[in-house]
Design a protein around this motif. Structure first.
Motif, PDB file in Angstrom:
ATOM      1  N   LEU A  52       0.823  -1.205   0.000  1.00  0.00           N
ATOM      2  CA  LEU A  52       0.000   0.000   0.000  1.00  0.00           C
ATOM      3  C   LEU A  52       0.861   1.261   0.000  1.00  0.00           C
ATOM      4  O   LEU A  52       0.516   2.261  -0.649  1.00  0.00           O
ATOM      5  N   ALA A  53       1.974   1.219   0.712  1.00  0.00           N
ATOM      6  CA  ALA A  53       2.879   2.371   0.732  1.00  0.00           C
ATOM      7  C   ALA A  53       3.399   2.674  -0.680  1.00  0.00           C
ATOM      8  O   ALA A  53       3.494   3.844  -1.083  1.00  0.00           O
ATOM      9  N   LYS A  54       3.711   1.636  -1.428  1.00  0.00           N
ATOM     10  CA  LYS A  54       4.189   1.824  -2.797  1.00  0.00           C
ATOM     11  C   LYS A  54       3.094   2.404  -3.690  1.00  0.00           C
ATOM     12  O   LYS A  54       3.346   3.278  -4.536  1.00  0.00           O
ATOM     13  N   LEU A  55       1.861   1.938  -3.513  1.00  0.00           N
ATOM     14  CA  LEU A  55       0.752   2.426  -4.323  1.00  0.00           C
ATOM     15  C   LEU A  55       0.429   3.884  -3.997  1.00  0.00           C
ATOM     16  O   LEU A  55       0.084   4.665  -4.883  1.00  0.00           O
ATOM     17  N   VAL A  56       0.546   4.247  -2.733  1.00  0.00           N
ATOM     18  CA  VAL A  56       0.332   5.644  -2.337  1.00  0.00           C
ATOM     19  C   VAL A  56       1.435   6.532  -2.904  1.00  0.00           C
ATOM     20  O   VAL A  56       1.174   7.615  -3.454  1.00  0.00           O
ATOM     21  N   ASP A  57       2.676   6.087  -2.798  1.00  0.00           N
ATOM     22  CA  ASP A  57       3.808   6.867  -3.322  1.00  0.00           C
ATOM     23  C   ASP A  57       3.681   7.095  -4.828  1.00  0.00           C
ATOM     24  O   ASP A  57       4.090   8.136  -5.341  1.00  0.00           O
ATOM     25  N   ALA A  58       3.105   6.114  -5.527  1.00  0.00           N
ATOM     26  CA  ALA A  58       2.957   6.222  -6.980  1.00  0.00           C
ATOM     27  C   ALA A  58       1.727   7.029  -7.389  1.00  0.00           C
ATOM     28  O   ALA A  58       1.527   7.281  -8.578  1.00  0.00           O
ATOM     29  N   GLY A  59       0.914   7.429  -6.424  1.00  0.00           N
ATOM     30  CA  GLY A  59      -0.272   8.215  -6.742  1.00  0.00           C
ATOM     31  C   GLY A  59      -1.467   7.404  -7.188  1.00  0.00           C
ATOM     32  O   GLY A  59      -2.449   7.970  -7.688  1.00  0.00           O
ATOM     33  N   LEU A  60      -1.409   6.085  -6.995  1.00  0.00           N
ATOM     34  CA  LEU A  60      -2.541   5.241  -7.368  1.00  0.00           C
ATOM     35  C   LEU A  60      -3.589   5.168  -6.260  1.00  0.00           C
ATOM     36  O   LEU A  60      -4.778   4.988  -6.532  1.00  0.00           O
TER      37      LEU A  60
END
Length: 237
Positions: A52-60
């Motif tokens: 989830l942290a990666k998806l948030v960082d990517a703006g998804l």
């Protein structure tokens, strides 16, 4: 030499099975906790937190804290449209999971479902096509627009037209439906109509699913409104 943005990062993020499961679940338009998403994806709380942290960082995805909990949701309509398009490609390539092809929810998902915040599936396409046939949409410098005839028709259902035009998002836009392989209606108008269908008692969201359940009377009411000038009255709760 590369031309344009590099899509590999976004593609890799969506391509992971656990992250794809979480994104698909969030396409129901609800904000969910990491624990709920971990259970759905079949991974641990620690693992899903990393995803989830990666998806948030990517703006998804976006995250909102409320008390001790953090709720995750799809970042915006553009991300939702991207995911719906990818689902359409997967469906056309015959790569849907076996449980979706054969499971009891599959016909209901294809009939009517939530796509982020608007109606998708067979009835979503019917909604778009009938409104288009009645001249509800036109095309201007900024793309698809709601016509005067369309505003009159939508207004009969009790939708606040001025509120739509004040929205920062496009009033009308299309989204390619993954099961019908045709367009359904998105944008501020698509969202407002889905909300109105629920308020009128024509349809209800199925808990834990993207299914939008129209009973027989609800579907008759929807189709009747699309076929006549004056909409049928709301049914009592």
């Amino acid at each position: 030499m590369r031309d344009g943005p590099n899509i590999t990062t976004i593609a890799a993020l969506i391509g992971d099975q656990a992250r794809a499961q979480a994104l698909t679940l969030l396409m129901a338009g609800r904000a969910l906790t990491a624990t709920e998403l971990a259970d759905a994806a079949g991974v641990t709380r620690q693992t899903i937190s990393t995803h989830l942290a990666k998806l948030v960082d990517a703006g998804l995805l976006v995250v909102q804290a409320q008390g001790r909990h953090r709720y995750f949701s799809i970042a915006d309509a553009d991300v939702a449209a991207l995911l719906e398009t990818l689902m359409g490609m997967a469906f056309g390539a015959g790569t849907l999971p076996l449980h979706l092809k054969l499971g009891p929810s599959a016909p209901a998902l294809r009939k009517a479902r939530v796509c982020y915040d608007h109606l998708a599936g067979e009835l979503g396409v019917v909604l778009h096509d009938r409104l288009a046939a009645r001249g509800a949409f036109g095309f201007g410098a900024d793309g698809m627009v709601l016509t005067t005839a369309g505003a009159s028709l939508i207004g009969q259902l009790g939708v606040d037209i001025p509120a739509l035009t004040r929205s920062r998002r496009p009033v009308c836009r299309t989204c390619l439906d993954w099961s019908e392989r045709r367009h359904h209606l998105a944008g501020a108008l698509g969202s407002a109509l889905l909300d109105r269908f629920e308020q009128l008692g024509w349809a209800r969201r199925v808990t834990g699913s993207r299914v939008m359940a129209f009973d027989a009377q609800g579907e008759i009411a929807l189709r009747g409104w699309l076929d006549q000038v004056s909409p049928p009255p709301a049914r009592p709760c």
